[in-house]
Enzyme design. Structure first.
Site: not given
Length: 282
Positions: A160, A165
């Site tokens: 990932e 974020e």
């Protein structure tokens, strides 16, 4: 520490079908007009309230028990639509129009999550999105990627790459992280980037990017590089990033990392995306 953002809701039955676009090869002896090739681009042009281009994106549906997020991801255009001005708008609402059920009972929020699985995968290049994030306690927007072999090997072996974020209680800061076997979830390897002078990312658009090459990923915000990761950073664990990945955009509400919305959180909140692109070459 960065919490996991792996795919944990029921969808993606054809993860291995991602299509890797490639640049056209120039004839021998020809001088290339542009050494960078665009392999994926979406500028979200179209009429207001239209859905995203289904040749590029699919909408996921459902909740996410693994992160203890509070939203239900819906299909259609209620939570993900064009604004008619060249933007994709993902909207999180405090509502439940269809009696959606979540891991904690009747869902309290709706939002949207889009991915390119089965439609486009990238392997190396410059991956970027120009985004204006929402604000408020409990908001968790992200632009990220998962290994296209997710359906075969599972997470975190799939790998990932979190390009960006943000959690609402850190309005001036974003995070870039990698997750893999032995360094997943709160053990992900990454770094944070903060705007100067207490500026908030929700106040304007910013460009979030990675420059991704074999055995190397470099993160930047508005062209400012803030971290680079290589296999040497993994403490002997496997580097699982030399393979195709698909793209994801989503706006989560609540969860272990951001915490749940509270009385200070105003709804609706919007993640506004100006463009997403992947280019390869020098």
């Amino acid at each position: 520490m960065v919490a996991p953002r792996s795919l944990r809701i029921c969808l993606l039955t054809a993860l291995s079908a991602g299509l890797v676009a490639s640049a056209t090869v120039a004839p021998a002896g020809a001088e290339p007009a542009d050494v960078r090739a665009v392999t994926f681009s979406d500028t979200f042009d179209g009429p207001a309230d239209a859905g995203v281009d289904s040749s590029k994106w699919q909408l996921e549906t459902g909740d996410n028990v693994n992160n203890h997020e509070r939203q239900y991801y819906t299909s259609g255009t209620d939570n993900a639509a064009l604004d008619g001005q060249g933007h994709l708008v993902i909207t999180a609402r405090r509502e439940n129009p269809a009696n959606y059920q979540c891991w904690y009972g009747t869902c309290e929020y709706t939002s949207a999550r889009l991915n390119t699985a089965g439609k486009f995968t990238a392997q190396y290049g410059h991956v970027e999105a120009r985004i204006k994030v929402p604000r408020g306690q409990g908001m968790w927007p992200a632009f990220w990627m998962l290994g296209n072999d997710l359906g075969q090997v599972g997470w975190p072996a799939s790998g990932e790459i979190d390009v960006m974020e943000n959690v609402g209680f850190e309005p001036s800061t974003v995070h870039g992280t990698i997750h893999g076997p032995g360094y997943s979830g709160s053990g992900g390897i990454g770094a944070a980037y903060s705007l100067p002078g207490g500026q908030a990312f929700a106040d304007d658009f910013h460009t979030f990017a990675v420059d991704w090459a074999p055995d190397s990923i470099t993160w930047s915000v508005d062209g400012n590089v803030y971290q680079r990761r290589t296999p040497a950073d993994l403490g002997g664990n496997a580097w699982v990033f030399n393979k195709p990945f698909f793209l994801i955009l989503n706006l989560a509400v609540g969860g272990y990392w951001p915490g749940d919305p509270d009385g200070s959180t105003v709804f609706p909140q919007q993640l506004v995306v100006d463009h997403v692109s992947v280019t390869t070459g020098d």
